[in-house]
Design a protein around this motif. Structure first.
Motif, short mmCIF file in Angstrom:
data_model
loop_
_atom_site.label_atom_id
_atom_site.label_comp_id
_atom_site.label_asym_id
_atom_site.label_seq_id
_atom_site.Cartn_x
_atom_site.Cartn_y
_atom_site.Cartn_z
N GLU A 193 48.35 29.62 53.15
CA GLU A 193 49.37 29.99 52.17
C GLU A 193 49.20 31.49 51.88
OE1 GLU A 193 49.78 27.35 48.79
OE2 GLU A 193 48.54 25.88 49.85
N VAL A 194 49.86 32.30 52.67
CA VAL A 194 49.59 33.73 52.68
C VAL A 194 49.86 34.36 51.32
CG1 VAL A 194 50.30 35.94 53.68
CG2 VAL A 194 49.98 33.94 55.15
N GLU A 195 50.97 34.04 50.69
CA GLU A 195 51.31 34.67 49.40
C GLU A 195 50.29 34.31 48.32
OE1 GLU A 195 53.59 36.98 48.88
OE2 GLU A 195 53.87 36.85 51.06
N ARG A 196 49.88 33.06 48.30
CA ARG A 196 48.88 32.65 47.31
C ARG A 196 47.56 33.36 47.55
NH1 ARG A 196 44.66 29.57 47.31
NH2 ARG A 196 45.09 28.77 49.41
N VAL A 197 47.16 33.48 48.82
CA VAL A 197 45.90 34.14 49.15
C VAL A 197 45.96 35.61 48.77
CG1 VAL A 197 44.42 34.87 51.06
CG2 VAL A 197 45.25 32.52 50.95
N LYS A 198 47.05 36.30 49.07
CA LYS A 198 47.16 37.71 48.71
C LYS A 198 47.11 37.90 47.19
CE LYS A 198 50.87 38.66 51.21
NZ LYS A 198 51.95 39.46 51.85
N ARG A 199 47.78 36.99 46.48
CA ARG A 199 47.77 37.08 45.02
C ARG A 199 46.35 36.88 44.48
NH1 ARG A 199 51.67 34.04 44.34
NH2 ARG A 199 50.59 32.06 44.08
N GLU A 200 45.65 35.90 45.01
CA GLU A 200 44.27 35.67 44.58
C GLU A 200 43.36 36.86 44.88
OE1 GLU A 200 42.05 31.90 44.67
OE2 GLU A 200 43.74 31.13 45.84
N LEU A 201 43.51 37.41 46.08
CA LEU A 201 42.67 38.55 46.47
C LEU A 201 42.87 39.73 45.53
CD1 LEU A 201 43.02 38.44 50.36
CD2 LEU A 201 40.97 37.93 49.04
N VAL A 202 44.12 40.03 45.21
CA VAL A 202 44.41 41.17 44.34
C VAL A 202 43.88 40.92 42.93
CG1 VAL A 202 46.26 42.48 43.26
CG2 VAL A 202 46.39 41.93 45.69
N LEU A 203 44.11 39.72 42.39
CA LEU A 203 43.68 39.43 41.03
C LEU A 203 42.16 39.39 40.92
CD1 LEU A 203 46.30 36.70 39.99
CD2 LEU A 203 46.25 39.11 39.36
N LEU A 204 41.49 38.80 41.89
CA LEU A 204 40.03 38.75 41.85
C LEU A 204 39.43 40.14 42.01
CD1 LEU A 204 39.43 35.53 43.98
CD2 LEU A 204 38.94 35.81 41.54
N THR A 205 40.02 40.95 42.87
CA THR A 205 39.55 42.33 43.03
C THR A 205 39.75 43.12 41.74
OG1 THR A 205 40.00 42.30 45.41
CG2 THR A 205 39.82 44.45 44.35
N ALA A 206 40.89 42.92 41.09
CA ALA A 206 41.15 43.60 39.83
C ALA A 206 40.13 43.20 38.77
CB ALA A 206 42.56 43.30 39.34
N LEU A 207 39.80 41.92 38.72
CA LEU A 207 38.84 41.44 37.74
C LEU A 207 37.45 42.02 38.01
CD1 LEU A 207 38.00 39.57 35.43
CD2 LEU A 207 37.72 37.73 37.11
N GLY A 208 37.01 41.95 39.27
CA GLY A 208 35.67 42.42 39.60
C GLY A 208 35.51 43.93 39.46
N VAL A 209 36.41 44.68 40.07
CA VAL A 209 36.31 46.14 40.02
C VAL A 209 36.56 46.66 38.61
CG1 VAL A 209 37.23 48.30 40.93
CG2 VAL A 209 36.90 46.36 42.45
#
Length: 348
Positions: free
Chosen positions: A245-261
């Motif tokens: 599920e490409v869109e869901r994965v991209k959304r998760e990657l961006v949000l998790l990166t935003a949270l961590g960084v």
């Protein structure tokens, strides 16, 4: 040269040993050096180890241990999110800062440091360190949300549009930080300058706990997205055919990166190049398989940041260099060599 699968566990073991060695050096070295044996006794005295002098006990438990924990958590998170962003953009030159998180966090912190002092004065003086952290986190989250929104299209989330939006947001944030620096007085400017250079000097157990709480979902979820990241390396269409599920994965990657960084920048200030250099070094050994790349990047990122912090403490002791200067001096030459290598291969 990429190692054979049977040797990859050995690499992870060696990286773990390197991290343990970096932890010991981080506890033992500084303006006041402590022998490794005394360091271990100070660390494990509650388990029955013999006591050490009170001043050494205080240095290890209350000053260097929180600093070690913050550096390890931040280094592992920055490297992990850097590897995830390189997988998302399918580019070894990608970095979490590309989507505006770091610059947004810098803008949020600058706004609190300058405008908070001007508008509220003494009312925020005692709370400024905590408000700076909150402002940095809010700024990073807001810029990430804006970049993600600008990357939306009829076909879904466009990685190229997100990249361009991130560059624009970074430029705008940099200009606003420059304006706030121009308006700041000497005290504000000094605080802002040192915060922008990054440091672990303000570490305490409360801040470490808050940072770990923010980074725990990132550590838990990103490694579980490794198969999806492997599929994205083939291209988005191919990943969809493989059931991702490409869109869901991209959304998760961006949000998790935003949270961590965002959490790391809020706690430690701006620390560059860890998310760029570490994943690429690991990729040279283990290859592009994210099932190995992500955990190995976490180990090496934590070790690299701790060793950089030791250098920052020792180079001009008893004065201390900002940590961001050390990581930039180490990372920038590597980035240039990587850029030249990619150019020779005809990627540009």
């Amino acid at each position: 040269m990429v190692l054979q699968p049977r040797n990859k566990r050995l690499v992870l073991t060696l990286l773990l040993i390197l991290l343990l060695l970096a932890c010991l050096l981080s506890l033992a070295l500084g303006p006041v050096s402590i022998a490794p044996a005394d360091t271990l006794r100070a660390l494990f005295w509650r388990l029955g180890a013999s006591a050490v002098p009170a001043d050494q006990q205080l240095i290890v438990e209350q000053i260097r241990l929180p600093r070690l924990l913050m550096g390890a958590v931040a280094g592992a998170t920055l490297a992990l999110t850097g590897a995830a962003m390189q997988g998302l953009f399918r580019n070894p030159l990608a970095d979490p800062g590309l989507i505006g998180i770091s610059s947004g966090a810098a803008l949020g912190a600058a706004a609190v440091i300058v405008l908070g002092s001007v508008l509220a004065g003494s009312l925020v003086a005692g709370w400024q360190p905590y408000l700076t952290v909150l402002g940095a986190f809010a700024g990073g989250a807001a810029c990430t949300a804006l970049v993600y929104r600008l990357g939306q299209s009829m076909q879904g989330t466009s990685v190229a549009s997100m990249l361009l939006a991130g560059i624009a947001i970074t430029a705008i944030s940099g200009a606003l930080v420059g304006l706030l620096s121009y308006l700041a007085d000497d005290s504000m400017l000094r605080t802002l300058t040192f915060w922008n250079m990054g440091s672990l000097a303000g570490a305490d157990y409360a801040r470490v706990g808050l940072l770990a709480l923010c980074c725990a979902p990132v550590w838990w979820r990103l490694p579980r997205l490794a198969p999806a990241l492997n599929a994205l390396l083939l291209g988005e269409s191919e990943a969809r055919h493989l059931g991702v599920e490409v869109e869901r994965v991209k959304r998760e990657l961006v949000l998790l990166t935003a949270l961590g960084v965002g959490a790391c920048v809020a706690a430690c200030g701006l620390i560059g190049f860890v998310g760029l250099v570490v994943p690429h070094l690991v990729r040279l050994l283990l290859g592009p398989d994210h099932r190995w790349l992500l955990p190995a990047s976490m180990l090496l990122g934590a070790a690299l940041l701790l060793l950089s912090d030791v250098v920052a403490r020792l180079l001009l002791a008893p004065a201390e260099l900002p940590l961001g200067i050390i990581t930039a001096l180490l990372g920038a030459p590597f980035f240039l060599s990587l850029l030249m290598r990619v150019r020779r291969q005809g990627a540009f």
